[in-house]
Design a protein around this motif. Structure first.
Motif, PDB file in Angstrom:
ATOM      1  N   ALA A  86     -17.203  -2.829   0.656  1.00  0.00           N
ATOM      2  CA  ALA A  86     -17.363  -2.266   1.994  1.00  0.00           C
ATOM      3  C   ALA A  86     -16.046  -1.900   2.640  1.00  0.00           C
ATOM      4  CB  ALA A  86     -18.153  -3.227   2.894  1.00  0.00           C
ATOM      5  N   LEU A  87     -15.132  -1.345   1.859  1.00  0.00           N
ATOM      6  CA  LEU A  87     -13.891  -0.840   2.452  1.00  0.00           C
ATOM      7  C   LEU A  87     -14.215   0.433   3.219  1.00  0.00           C
ATOM      8  CD1 LEU A  87     -11.488  -1.366  -0.570  1.00  0.00           C
ATOM      9  CD2 LEU A  87     -11.869  -2.856   1.395  1.00  0.00           C
ATOM     10  N   TYR A  88     -13.404   0.713   4.234  1.00  0.00           N
ATOM     11  CA  TYR A  88     -13.611   1.941   4.995  1.00  0.00           C
ATOM     12  C   TYR A  88     -13.063   3.101   4.162  1.00  0.00           C
ATOM     13  CZ  TYR A  88     -13.748  -1.848   8.373  1.00  0.00           C
ATOM     14  OH  TYR A  88     -14.022  -3.032   9.008  1.00  0.00           O
ATOM     15  N   PRO A  89     -13.930   4.007   3.712  1.00  0.00           N
ATOM     16  CA  PRO A  89     -13.522   4.971   2.683  1.00  0.00           C
ATOM     17  C   PRO A  89     -12.468   5.961   3.148  1.00  0.00           C
ATOM     18  CG  PRO A  89     -15.711   5.463   3.500  1.00  0.00           C
ATOM     19  CD  PRO A  89     -15.325   4.161   4.106  1.00  0.00           C
ATOM     20  N   HIS A  90     -12.363   6.171   4.455  1.00  0.00           N
ATOM     21  CA  HIS A  90     -11.455   7.202   4.946  1.00  0.00           C
ATOM     22  C   HIS A  90     -10.101   6.641   5.359  1.00  0.00           C
ATOM     23  CE1 HIS A  90     -13.697   5.348   8.128  1.00  0.00           C
ATOM     24  NE2 HIS A  90     -12.768   5.693   8.972  1.00  0.00           N
ATOM     25  N   MET A  91      -9.931   5.328   5.195  1.00  0.00           N
ATOM     26  CA  MET A  91      -8.653   4.744   5.600  1.00  0.00           C
ATOM     27  C   MET A  91      -7.898   4.264   4.370  1.00  0.00           C
ATOM     28  SD  MET A  91      -9.638   2.246   8.717  1.00  0.00           S
ATOM     29  CE  MET A  91     -10.856   2.675   9.951  1.00  0.00           C
ATOM     30  N   GLN A  92      -6.568   4.416   4.413  1.00  0.00           N
ATOM     31  CA  GLN A  92      -5.765   3.859   3.337  1.00  0.00           C
ATOM     32  C   GLN A  92      -5.872   2.339   3.381  1.00  0.00           C
ATOM     33  OE1 GLN A  92      -3.014   5.727   5.341  1.00  0.00           O
ATOM     34  NE2 GLN A  92      -3.203   7.678   4.254  1.00  0.00           N
ATOM     35  N   VAL A  93      -5.500   1.722   2.260  1.00  0.00           N
ATOM     36  CA  VAL A  93      -5.564   0.269   2.149  1.00  0.00           C
ATOM     37  C   VAL A  93      -4.895  -0.397   3.349  1.00  0.00           C
ATOM     38  CG1 VAL A  93      -4.696  -1.670   0.814  1.00  0.00           C
ATOM     39  CG2 VAL A  93      -5.763   0.266  -0.347  1.00  0.00           C
ATOM     40  N   VAL A 121       0.643 -11.877  -1.020  1.00  0.00           N
ATOM     41  CA  VAL A 121      -0.163 -12.938  -1.605  1.00  0.00           C
ATOM     42  C   VAL A 121      -1.140 -12.375  -2.638  1.00  0.00           C
ATOM     43  CG1 VAL A 121      -1.928 -14.654  -1.100  1.00  0.00           C
ATOM     44  CG2 VAL A 121       0.035 -14.417   0.413  1.00  0.00           C
ATOM     45  N   LEU A 122      -1.735 -11.232  -2.334  1.00  0.00           N
ATOM     46  CA  LEU A 122      -2.774 -10.689  -3.208  1.00  0.00           C
ATOM     47  C   LEU A 122      -2.245  -9.655  -4.199  1.00  0.00           C
ATOM     48  CD1 LEU A 122      -5.523 -10.419  -0.513  1.00  0.00           C
ATOM     49  CD2 LEU A 122      -5.518 -11.947  -2.460  1.00  0.00           C
ATOM     50  N   GLU A 123      -0.942  -9.443  -4.177  1.00  0.00           N
ATOM     51  CA  GLU A 123      -0.308  -8.484  -5.090  1.00  0.00           C
ATOM     52  C   GLU A 123      -0.927  -7.103  -4.972  1.00  0.00           C
ATOM     53  OE1 GLU A 123      -0.024 -10.292  -9.056  1.00  0.00           O
ATOM     54  OE2 GLU A 123      -0.323 -12.170  -7.966  1.00  0.00           O
ATOM     55  N   ILE A 124      -1.005  -6.614  -3.769  1.00  0.00           N
ATOM     56  CA  ILE A 124      -1.538  -5.262  -3.567  1.00  0.00           C
ATOM     57  C   ILE A 124      -0.516  -4.388  -2.848  1.00  0.00           C
ATOM     58  CG2 ILE A 124      -4.002  -5.764  -3.630  1.00  0.00           C
ATOM     59  CD1 ILE A 124      -3.975  -6.105  -0.642  1.00  0.00           C
ATOM     60  N   GLU A 125       0.758  -4.773  -2.908  1.00  0.00           N
ATOM     61  CA  GLU A 125       1.786  -3.989  -2.193  1.00  0.00           C
ATOM     62  C   GLU A 125       1.785  -2.536  -2.643  1.00  0.00           C
ATOM     63  OE1 GLU A 125       2.708  -6.830  -3.920  1.00  0.00           O
ATOM     64  OE2 GLU A 125       4.273  -7.923  -2.829  1.00  0.00           O
ATOM     65  N   GLU A 126       1.617  -2.310  -3.957  1.00  0.00           N
ATOM     66  CA  GLU A 126       1.713  -0.933  -4.465  1.00  0.00           C
ATOM     67  C   GLU A 126       0.507  -0.105  -4.047  1.00  0.00           C
ATOM     68  OE1 GLU A 126       1.829  -3.469  -7.232  1.00  0.00           O
ATOM     69  OE2 GLU A 126       3.779  -3.771  -6.275  1.00  0.00           O
ATOM     70  N   LEU A 127      -0.541  -0.781  -3.601  1.00  0.00           N
ATOM     71  CA  LEU A 127      -1.779  -0.053  -3.309  1.00  0.00           C
ATOM     72  C   LEU A 127      -1.881   0.355  -1.842  1.00  0.00           C
ATOM     73  CD1 LEU A 127      -4.176  -2.441  -5.235  1.00  0.00           C
ATOM     74  CD2 LEU A 127      -2.974  -0.456  -6.118  1.00  0.00           C
ATOM     75  N   LEU A 128      -0.919  -0.079  -1.033  1.00  0.00           N
ATOM     76  CA  LEU A 128      -1.072   0.049   0.422  1.00  0.00           C
ATOM     77  C   LEU A 128      -1.354   1.470   0.901  1.00  0.00           C
ATOM     78  CD1 LEU A 128       1.531  -2.462   1.867  1.00  0.00           C
ATOM     79  CD2 LEU A 128      -0.958  -2.595   1.912  1.00  0.00           C
ATOM     80  N   ASP A 129      -0.836   2.463   0.186  1.00  0.00           N
ATOM     81  CA  ASP A 129      -1.016   3.827   0.675  1.00  0.00           C
ATOM     82  C   ASP A 129      -2.128   4.576  -0.038  1.00  0.00           C
ATOM     83  OD1 ASP A 129       0.976   3.778   2.692  1.00  0.00           O
ATOM     84  OD2 ASP A 129       2.463   3.726   1.088  1.00  0.00           O
ATOM     85  N   ARG A 130      -2.916   3.845  -0.808  1.00  0.00           N
ATOM     86  CA  ARG A 130      -4.026   4.503  -1.506  1.00  0.00           C
ATOM     87  C   ARG A 130      -5.292   4.477  -0.674  1.00  0.00           C
ATOM     88  NH1 ARG A 130      -4.152   2.689  -7.680  1.00  0.00           N
ATOM     89  NH2 ARG A 130      -1.937   2.767  -8.137  1.00  0.00           N
ATOM     90  N   LEU A 131      -6.201   5.385  -1.038  1.00  0.00           N
ATOM     91  CA  LEU A 131      -7.528   5.361  -0.431  1.00  0.00           C
ATOM     92  C   LEU A 131      -8.428   4.495  -1.308  1.00  0.00           C
ATOM     93  CD1 LEU A 131      -8.026   9.087   0.585  1.00  0.00           C
ATOM     94  CD2 LEU A 131      -7.907   7.114   2.109  1.00  0.00           C
ATOM     95  N   PRO A 132      -9.482   3.922  -0.728  1.00  0.00           N
ATOM     96  CA  PRO A 132     -10.366   3.055  -1.522  1.00  0.00           C
ATOM     97  C   PRO A 132     -10.870   3.713  -2.800  1.00  0.00           C
ATOM     98  CG  PRO A 132     -10.873   2.800   0.772  1.00  0.00           C
ATOM     99  CD  PRO A 132      -9.841   3.900   0.695  1.00  0.00           C
ATOM    100  N   GLN A 141     -11.647  -5.284  -4.606  1.00  0.00           N
ATOM    101  CA  GLN A 141     -12.078  -6.593  -4.138  1.00  0.00           C
ATOM    102  C   GLN A 141     -10.895  -7.396  -3.600  1.00  0.00           C
ATOM    103  OE1 GLN A 141     -14.192  -7.999  -2.501  1.00  0.00           O
ATOM    104  NE2 GLN A 141     -15.853  -7.927  -3.972  1.00  0.00           N
ATOM    105  N   ARG A 142      -9.710  -7.173  -4.173  1.00  0.00           N
ATOM    106  CA  ARG A 142      -8.531  -7.858  -3.646  1.00  0.00           C
ATOM    107  C   ARG A 142      -8.218  -7.348  -2.241  1.00  0.00           C
ATOM    108  NH1 ARG A 142      -5.728  -7.061  -8.853  1.00  0.00           N
ATOM    109  NH2 ARG A 142      -3.822  -6.400  -7.803  1.00  0.00           N
ATOM    110  N   VAL A 143      -8.381  -6.050  -2.037  1.00  0.00           N
ATOM    111  CA  VAL A 143      -8.147  -5.502  -0.703  1.00  0.00           C
ATOM    112  C   VAL A 143      -9.166  -6.083   0.280  1.00  0.00           C
ATOM    113  CG1 VAL A 143      -8.135  -3.411   0.691  1.00  0.00           C
ATOM    114  CG2 VAL A 143      -7.128  -3.389  -1.586  1.00  0.00           C
ATOM    115  N   ALA A 144     -10.421  -6.160  -0.173  1.00  0.00           N
ATOM    116  CA  ALA A 144     -11.459  -6.720   0.686  1.00  0.00           C
ATOM    117  C   ALA A 144     -11.114  -8.163   1.054  1.00  0.00           C
ATOM    118  CB  ALA A 144     -12.815  -6.654  -0.009  1.00  0.00           C
TER     119      ALA A 144
END
Ligand SMILES: Nc1ncnc2c1ncn2[C@@H]1O[C@H](COP(=O)(O)OP(=O)(O)O)[C@@H](O)[C@H]1O
Ligand SMILES: [Mg+2]
Lengths: 372, 301
Positions: A86-93, A121-132, A141-144
């Motif tokens: 249930a990530l917001y599809p139009h927002m970046q991580v 903590v969740l090792e998602i630094e590289e994903l921050l600018d991606r879309l879901p 799921q890590r972003v969630a």
């Protein structure tokens, strides 16, 4: 951080269907509570009432010492992780993570540092600018998870968060979540967790305590070991454990050499240990014995049930032997190195239960009458 | 097309006679299909091509040939047409059209989203009945309501203003659009909205920050349709607008047919081409989000 209490909570849906029948549950501060049960037993309904996404039609839910029945989800101090992410599809991580904080109009620097902390903590630094849609299931799921973590809620709610992942990823996420829980506990900001799953492996490995549900009722609440060794009723006994516990109707009767159980005309003595535990002296019962607690012996051996092999499953490290005893199928797990390779389908074998591990259930209510 | 047959012949052995035959047959099929499609496509688009071409023809050449390419091209049609036979130029009429179209499109977007959101996501007393009425108005022919509507707007003193054309759009008067949005919303999982509520958003914030962005492709389609239909609407303005100064483009085109004794076909066609342009431009600008994937991303396995 706070404890969570359910006091005779009920749920009737608009169509008149009663999904939850007055359940009581006390989740202690910092405890990892797993709600487990077959599909449709109202796990999600219960969780959604705690979250405030479903109205509570009876009883009270308390978070800390506040009754939250009439609070909107945003005011309950909870965070929730959904099965579909249930990530917001139009927002970046990044914006997905900070959505809640931005709604609260927290200062920019604070949001930024919270985002950094959580993504570290969740090792998602590289994903921050991606879309879901640019994330894999595990990453999503890590972003969630991060979106829940960033809010530092009093209670974390999970609704089958791992069921959309493949087996390998599921195993690693399982560890990640339990590690995170331990870590928060070590950092002296323990997180109270309610985790819904239909998977007993998840339940047994993750839960401090497990609440087994069936048809909107709680069947038992206990830690994993107790649940396995001392199931309160036949349902829990059958639900927890792989393969399932053998549950077979039998007749319990007293005799010269102590009490015995009879089925298909064959009697086995219940043994001292079980006899001491039994709360009943005779009558129709359901006997329960785990596949791991059945020993293969020669046909017609003493204190063993004689049956015919109907199926053999070779699992590598162990063998599942299915034997028919008077129309009832017993499953028996034998380590491969102890398995007699000459046995074949159709052969007659003896099954000797370790009676000290055996359970006896009331045939009508299903209650365990061998716990005393 | 040939991609499809490739795997068949990919083995190291030479293709068998049957494979060669199959390949040849499917190649012929492809040729046949594309020829047919091209011909039909050309027949469909030809009137439009002719319209554009003929707008550059002189009035004399107009009916001499069915071929669209003008022999000696002239922009006289555009010059005459733009001036019109009235004291106003076409600029006035375009401006009038925009005065109707823009408020109407905005009103439709807002009101339809609100109503669709209500129907798709909330339980309230009388919902079933109200939804049935909505669907019923969808099935009702327009003509049935023309006269009572006219009387209503006359009572309100709105005749010869744009209000009768605009007001219904602000009240979600186009049941078709509402219905379309409801269907679209129903296909979107609720979890994202629930996540937003858990994140602390109230109903309005959930609508604005979550639902509307997800709805965007549907919303763009609605605006696009409303834009084109309103641009092309003839009957509405004909009934309610009586002053030439207030005419939108659709009426103004008809005006140039009425007023002159000998029709200047080339200027009529020229203005028709101009009248088409806004819709085409808007369509191509919106095309990307119109066609773009819908609710992927947020919820997937
Ligand atoms: N909105 C609803 N209206 C009516 N019945 C529902 C609704 N949601 C769930 N139920 C019913 O309530 C029961 C419990 O559902 P749920 O909590 O989703 O089960 P679980 O999560 O344990 O699989 C099911 O029998 C389901 O059919
Ligand atoms: Mg569920």
């Amino acid at each position: 951080m706070a404890e969570l209490q359910l006091r005779s909570v009920e749920k009737s849906y608009g169509n008149g269907f009663k999904a939850v029948h007055g359940i009581d549950l006390h989740v202690k501060e910092g405890e990892f509570m797993v709600l487990v049960g077959p599909s449709g037993c109202a796990k999600s309904t219960t969780l959604r009432m705690i979250a405030g996404l479903e109205t509570i039609t009876g009883g009270e839910v308390l978070i800390g010492d506040r009754v939250v029945n009439d609070l909107v989800p945003g005011k309950r101090g909870i965070a929730m992780v959904f099965q579909n992410y249930a990530l917001y599809p139009h927002m970046q991580v990044r914006r997905n993570l900070s959505f809640g904080l931005r709604l609260k109009r927290q200062p920019k620097e604070q949001i930024e540092s919270a985002t950094q902390d959580v993504s570290g903590v969740l090792e998602i630094e590289e994903l921050l600018d991606r879309l879901p849609k640019q994330l894999s299931g595990g990453q999503a799921q890590r972003v969630a998870l991060g979106r829940a973590l960033i809010k530092q809620p009093e209670v974390f709610l999970f609704d089958e968060p791992l069921s959309n992942l493949d087996a390998k990823l599921r195993a690693s996420m399982r560890v990640r979540i339990t590690d995170l829980h331990k870590r928060l506990r070590d950092e002296a900001r323990p997180a109270t967790v309610v985790y819904v799953t239909h998977d007993q492996v998840e339940a047994m490995t993750m839960g401090d305590r497990i609440c087994v549900m069936k048809d909107g009722h709680i069947m038992q609440v206990a830690d994993p070991t107790t649940l396995y060794d001392r199931p309160a009723n036949a349902f829990v006994a059958g639900f927890i454990g792989m393969p399932e516990m053998n549950l077979v109707p039998a007749a319990l009767a007293g005799g010269k050499g102590g009490q015995s159980l009879t089925l298909d005309g064959q009697s086995i003595s219940v043994g001292k240990d079980l006899e001491a535990r039994l709360e009943s002296s005779g009558g129709r019962v359901t006997m329960g014995i785990r596949p791991q607690h059945l020993e293969i012996v020669a046909a017609d051996a003493d204190d063993a049930l004689t049956g015919k092999i109907v199926n053999l499953e070779f699992m590598g490290h162990e063998v599942n032997l299915h034997a028919d005893v008077g129309g009832e199928t017993f499953v028996c797990v034998v380590p491969s190195d102890q398995f007699d390779k000459n046995l074949q389908r159709g052969d007659r074998v003896g099954l000797r239960p370790r009676t000290s591990k055996m359970h006896v259930f009331d045939i009508h209510t299903g209650a365990n009458i061998s716990l005393a | 097309m040939s991609d499809l047959i490739q795997p068949l012949s990919e083995s190291t052995e030479p293709p068998t006679a049957l494979q060669i035959k199959l390949q040849r047959r499917s190649r012929w099929n492809a040729v046949l299909r594309y020829t047919l499609l091209t011909v039909v496509g050309f027949v469909m688009i030809y009137p439009l091509l002719w319209l554009v071409g003929a707008s550059f023809k002189s009035n004399a050449e107009m009916f001499s040939s069915a071929w669209f390419w003008p022999k000696d091209a002239t922009v006289q049609g555009y010059i005459d047409g733009w001036k019109t036979s009235t004291p106003y130029t076409f600029a006035t009429f375009f401006f009038n059209s925009m005065q109707i179209v823009i408020p109407k499109v905005i009103g439709t977007a807002i009101s339809c989203t609100l109503v669709a959101y209500g129907f798709a996501r909330f339980e309230f007393p009388g919902k079933k009945i109200l939804f049935a009425i909505l669907i019923a108005t969808l099935l009702l022919p327009d003509v049935v309501t023309r006269i009572p509507q006219y009387l209503l707007f006359r009572e309100l003193g709105w005749l010869d203003t744009y209000l009768p054309l605009i007001a219904p759009a602000w009240l979600a008067g186009d049941a078709f659009f509402v219905f379309m949005m409801i269907q679209f919303l129903r296909a979107i999982p609720r979890e994202m909205e629930e996540a937003a509520r858990v994140d602390g958003a109230n109903t309005a914030q959930t609508l604005i920050f979550i639902v509307v962005p997800i709805l965007m492709p549907a919303l763009v389609s609605v605006c696009l349709f409303q834009f084109m239909w309103t641009m092309n609407d003839f009957l509405g303005p004909l009934i309610y607008i009586s002053t030439v100064e207030k005419y939108p483009v659709s009426l103004a085109l008809k005006l140039s047919i009425d007023a002159t004794e000998a029709f200047n076909w080339n200027s009529i066609l020229a203005m028709t081409v101009l009248a088409l342009t806004p819709s085409l431009v808007v369509f191509f600008i919106a095309q990307k989000s119109f066609i773009e994937g819908i609710s992927t991303g947020g919820v997937k396995g």
